[in-house]
Scaffold this active site. Structure first.
Site, PDB file in Angstrom:
ATOM      1  N   HIS A  17      20.491 -35.189 -10.081  1.00 44.79           N
ATOM      2  CA  HIS A  17      19.765 -35.773  -8.955  1.00 44.79           C
ATOM      3  C   HIS A  17      18.261 -35.494  -9.061  1.00 44.79           C
ATOM      4  O   HIS A  17      17.545 -35.586  -8.073  1.00 44.79           O
ATOM      5  CB  HIS A  17      20.315 -35.226  -7.631  1.00 44.79           C
TER       6      HIS A  17
ATOM      7  N   TRP B 111      -2.911  -2.550  -1.533  1.00 49.38           N
ATOM      8  CA  TRP B 111      -2.474  -3.894  -1.953  1.00 49.38           C
ATOM      9  C   TRP B 111      -3.202  -4.847  -1.020  1.00 49.38           C
ATOM     10  O   TRP B 111      -2.933  -4.872   0.181  1.00 49.38           O
ATOM     11  CB  TRP B 111      -0.961  -3.997  -1.798  1.00 49.38           C
TER      12      TRP B 111
ATOM     13  N   ASN C 292      -1.775   1.632   5.897  1.00 44.65           N
ATOM     14  CA  ASN C 292      -0.867   0.593   5.408  1.00 44.65           C
ATOM     15  C   ASN C 292      -0.595  -0.346   6.572  1.00 44.65           C
ATOM     16  O   ASN C 292      -0.383   0.111   7.693  1.00 44.65           O
ATOM     17  CB  ASN C 292       0.486   1.186   4.987  1.00 44.65           C
ATOM     18  N   GLY C 293      -0.547  -1.643   6.311  1.00 44.29           N
ATOM     19  CA  GLY C 293      -0.222  -2.583   7.384  1.00 44.29           C
ATOM     20  C   GLY C 293      -1.405  -3.479   7.705  1.00 44.29           C
ATOM     21  O   GLY C 293      -2.372  -3.559   6.940  1.00 44.29           O
TER      22      GLY C 293
ATOM     23  N   GLU D 178      18.968 -16.207  -8.921  1.00 46.51           N
ATOM     24  CA  GLU D 178      18.508 -14.846  -9.186  1.00 46.51           C
ATOM     25  C   GLU D 178      17.977 -14.721 -10.615  1.00 46.51           C
ATOM     26  O   GLU D 178      16.962 -14.062 -10.852  1.00 46.51           O
ATOM     27  CB  GLU D 178      19.671 -13.860  -8.911  1.00 46.51           C
TER      28      GLU D 178
ATOM     29  N   LYS E  19       6.764  -3.788  -4.221  1.00 47.14           N
ATOM     30  CA  LYS E  19       8.186  -3.440  -4.174  1.00 47.14           C
ATOM     31  C   LYS E  19       8.752  -3.610  -2.775  1.00 47.14           C
ATOM     32  O   LYS E  19       9.839  -4.140  -2.601  1.00 47.14           O
ATOM     33  CB  LYS E  19       8.384  -2.007  -4.665  1.00 47.14           C
TER      34      LYS E  19
ATOM     35  N   CYS F 278       0.833  -1.207   0.000  1.00 43.17           N
ATOM     36  CA  CYS F 278       0.000   0.000   0.000  1.00 43.17           C
ATOM     37  C   CYS F 278       0.869   1.258   0.000  1.00 43.17           C
ATOM     38  O   CYS F 278       2.012   1.243   0.451  1.00 43.17           O
ATOM     39  CB  CYS F 278      -0.869   0.029   1.243  1.00 43.17           C
TER      40      CYS F 278
ATOM     41  N   ARG G  26       5.275   0.460  -5.999  1.00 43.94           N
ATOM     42  CA  ARG G  26       5.210  -0.429  -4.845  1.00 43.94           C
ATOM     43  C   ARG G  26       4.262  -1.610  -5.071  1.00 43.94           C
ATOM     44  O   ARG G  26       4.338  -2.594  -4.344  1.00 43.94           O
ATOM     45  CB  ARG G  26       4.725   0.357  -3.615  1.00 43.94           C
TER      46      ARG G  26
ATOM     47  N   GLU H 223       9.278 -13.714 -12.046  1.00 38.80           N
ATOM     48  CA  GLU H 223       8.480 -12.620 -11.485  1.00 38.80           C
ATOM     49  C   GLU H 223       7.993 -11.627 -12.527  1.00 38.80           C
ATOM     50  O   GLU H 223       6.948 -11.029 -12.346  1.00 38.80           O
ATOM     51  CB  GLU H 223       9.221 -11.907 -10.346  1.00 38.80           C
TER      52      GLU H 223
ATOM     53  N   LYS I 102      14.212 -13.590 -11.558  1.00 34.53           N
ATOM     54  CA  LYS I 102      13.918 -12.457 -12.449  1.00 34.53           C
ATOM     55  C   LYS I 102      12.930 -12.879 -13.525  1.00 34.53           C
ATOM     56  O   LYS I 102      11.987 -12.166 -13.828  1.00 34.53           O
ATOM     57  CB  LYS I 102      15.188 -11.931 -13.135  1.00 34.53           C
TER      58      LYS I 102
END
Ligand code: F6R
Length: 610
Positions: free
Chosen positions: A506, A73, A99-100, A483, A605, A2, A27, A490, A487
């Site tokens: 394996h 969000w 927010n939260g 990484e 973000k 948010c 964000r 996402e 990338k």
């Protein structure tokens, strides 16, 4: 996550709030709303992007010099108009953006329902605003006091802005574990959940501490704690430039940030390296030199890409300091009853400096007596303030949700930290020392790689429709493989996995067929011959090999379908180079798949909730 923007001053609030909300779009969010005061409080909110909110308000009254805006969000309740903020109390006297997460919201809601309150949304926020109203109605107190009492009774995290119809000239702002910055201008104040909406108005910023409340009118502001004691705010001068928040001619922030890496790496090492005397100097660690010299073990805590940087750090610390290192997901560490012993030093790595799990891991490590250091990108962030000491990365604002330049800046700092601590411990070998001047060559070598973007784009075109992708590397190129896979998944929504190359046989080798792209990081180091064998194994099963190799390589060229050459460098600096083509490849694939590269679906973000 948010986003919050508030305005109190002499200018029309609406355009300032909207442009601030747009600055916060990076964000990640799913709905947006505003409340404006101009004799009465007007609220507009809408599921979707800020542009949807703008369409809604097109022919509406948006006057007023006080207001607040929010991007939500979803946590409690799906994205919808009803669940969007601001939320209004039953009598209409209080409005809030939040927010939260209020963790005890269901208990509070039950009590309020018992007292006749009704709710229009599924959110914890609507419970909080009615809780404030209930306290206000049942006591002869002002709005600030009602907010203060309410916050003393909630469990959870919040950054809030409250407007009260009966006291309309003020915004009441508070924080616990969710950042709030107050920009202090001339006769005006801009409140935001990070500094990005503030920089274009003022560089003077007060960061609220946990459990603080600020009451802001256009004449001034005061800060209290939850015990009602007056606090003395500290005004920081932010160094961020407006251009850093704009795309500067690039199609996306992510591409801009990939191309910025020669500069962001240079900024992260500038002034910290003495190439002639082969010394590293990290001013942020000077006060803890004694503890570092006596350290027996390092524990890195981080999430996502920052965790991958921590894994690279493990190789670096073990190589140069010869000391045990553990790398922990912050979310696991915080709940695992970890063993912390004398001589353990915890290092938290975070771009945003606001990640809830990392912050909680820091607090736990501190409770258990560990010295906790931070590697953060955002100056003044919660993590940079919660740690005992630390080093900033100086990558500049990272707006693209997918982390790129922050990763290479973190790895640059971890490299310098390893060399600095090795020196403090008297363990710096001549071989390790020789890396110090070589670090200065990294920015130019990165520039050489980003200039191959068009060539990498051609490879991207070949694989853009693949449903899966495997990334393989060995040594410190293994975290780079992780990484690379992160990338790709996402931003392009292609399923991708990273593995240590030797682990392939394996299990994952079963996945290899003529449709499976396999990205190898096969640069020259001591395991080079081994990884060439792994490439042979994939090629023998008709897997489609893309290999990142050191310039001049011939062995891999003969086996791989595509090769991307990168400059030669000491293997312990290689992750700083080998990750770059993977970032570029993911970027081009995502663009070709018409994905929203800068704001991928469902992602935020800075992840300020658990
Ligand atoms: C991936 C990404 C995330 C973050 C993670 C930690 O591209 O950006 O995985 O790395 O959410 O965030 P920070 O570093 O801000 O703590």
């Amino acid at each position: 996550m948010c986003g919050i923007v508030g305005y109190v001053g002499y200018r029309k609030a609406y355009p300032i709030i909207i442009s601030g909300l747009k600055r916060l779009e990076y964000r990640g969010y799913d709905s947006a709303g505003v409340a404006l005061y101009d004799g009465k409080i007007k609220i507009y909110k809408k599921k979707g992007k800020v542009s949807e909110l703008e369409k809604l308000t097109k022919d509406k009254d948006t006057e007023g010099t006080i207001g607040m805006g929010h991007t939500r969000w979803a946590t409690h309740g799906a994205p919808s108009d009803e669940n969007s903020h601001p939320h209004v109390s039953n009598s209409g006297n209080f409005s809030i953006i939040h927010n939260g997460i209020i963790e005890n919201y269901s208990t509070l809601k039950k009590e309020l329902l018992g007292r006749g309150y009704t709710f229009n949304s599924a959110t914890d926020t609507e419970v909080l605003v009615n809780f404030i109203e209930d306290i206000y109605e049942n006591n002869e107190i002002d709005a600030t006091e009602a907010v203060r009492i309410a916050l003393n009774n909630v469990i959870g995290a919040y950054g809030i802005v409250v407007m009260c119809k009966a006291e309309p000239e003020k915004l009441i702002v508070a924080r616990r574990s969710s950042p709030i910055a107050i920009g202090v201008g001339e006769g005006e104040f801009i409140i935001a959940s990070d500094a990005t909406p503030i920089v274009e108005h003022t560089k003077d910023v007060v960061y609220l501490n946990d459990n603080e409340i600020a009451v802001i009118t256009k004449e001034g502001y005061k800060v209290l704690n939850l015990k009602n004691e007056s606090q003395t705010p500290y005004i920081h001068t932010i160094e961020m430039e407006l251009e850093a928040l704009e795309k500067g001619g690039y199609d996306h922030f992510m591409l801009k940030e990939i191309f910025e890496q020669p500069r962001s790496i240079a900024d992260s090492i500038r002034g910290r390296i003495d190439p002639e005397n082969k010394k590293v100097w990290l001013g942020g660690l000077v006060d803890v030199r004694k503890e570092l010299a006596q350290a027996k073990r390092f524990i890195f805590v981080a999430c996502g890409t920052s965790w991958h940087a921590g894994l690279v750090g493990e190789y670096l610390f073990e190589e140069h300091i010869r000391i045990p290192v553990e790398v922990e997901y912050a979310s696991e560490f915080r709940y695992r009853n970890p063993v912390i012993q004398e001589g353990d030093i915890v290092i938290a790595i975070s771009q945003s400096g606001e990640t809830a799990d990392t912050l909680a891991a820091i607090n736990l490590a501190k409770e258990r007596g560990a010295l906790v250091l931070g590697i953060c990108n955002v100056v003044g962030s919660s993590i940079s303030r919660a740690t005992h000491a630390g080093v900033y990365t100086h990558a500049g604002p990272e707006i693209g949700v997918a982390s790129t330049k922050a990763f290479t800046a973190q790895v640059s700092v971890l490299t310098m930290m390893a060399l600095f601590i090795a020196d403090l411990k008297g363990k710096l070998t001549p071989k390790s020392r020789s890396i110090i001047p070589e670090m200065l060559q990294v920015p130019e070598k990165v520039r050489h790689i980003v200039n191959q973007s068009d060539k990498i784009k051609e490879i991207a075109a070949t694989f853009k429709d693949s449903p899966n992708c495997l990334y393989l590397g060995r040594g410190s190129n293994f975290p780079v493989a992780l990484e690379g896979a992160l990338k790709l998944k996402e931003i392009s929504y292609i399923h991708a996995e990273g593995y240590p190359a030797a682990e392939m046989k394996h299990g994952p080798i079963a996945l290899i067929d003529e449709n499976m792209p396999v990205i190898f990081i096969a640069t020259k180091d001591e395991s080079y011959e081994k990884i060439v064998s792994n490439i042979e194994e994939v090629a023998a099963r008709k897997g489609r090999v893309v290999a990142i190799v050191t310039e001049g390589d011939t062995a891999v060229r003969n086996i791989a379908e595509f090769v991307i050459e990168i400059p030669e460098i000491d293997p312990s600096l290689m992750p700083l180079l080998s990750v770059i083509p993977l970032q570029i490849l993911s970027y081009h694939i995502a663009v070709m798949r018409n994905c929203n590269v800068d704001q991928p679906r469902n992602l935020a973000k800075s992840v300020t909730v658990e």
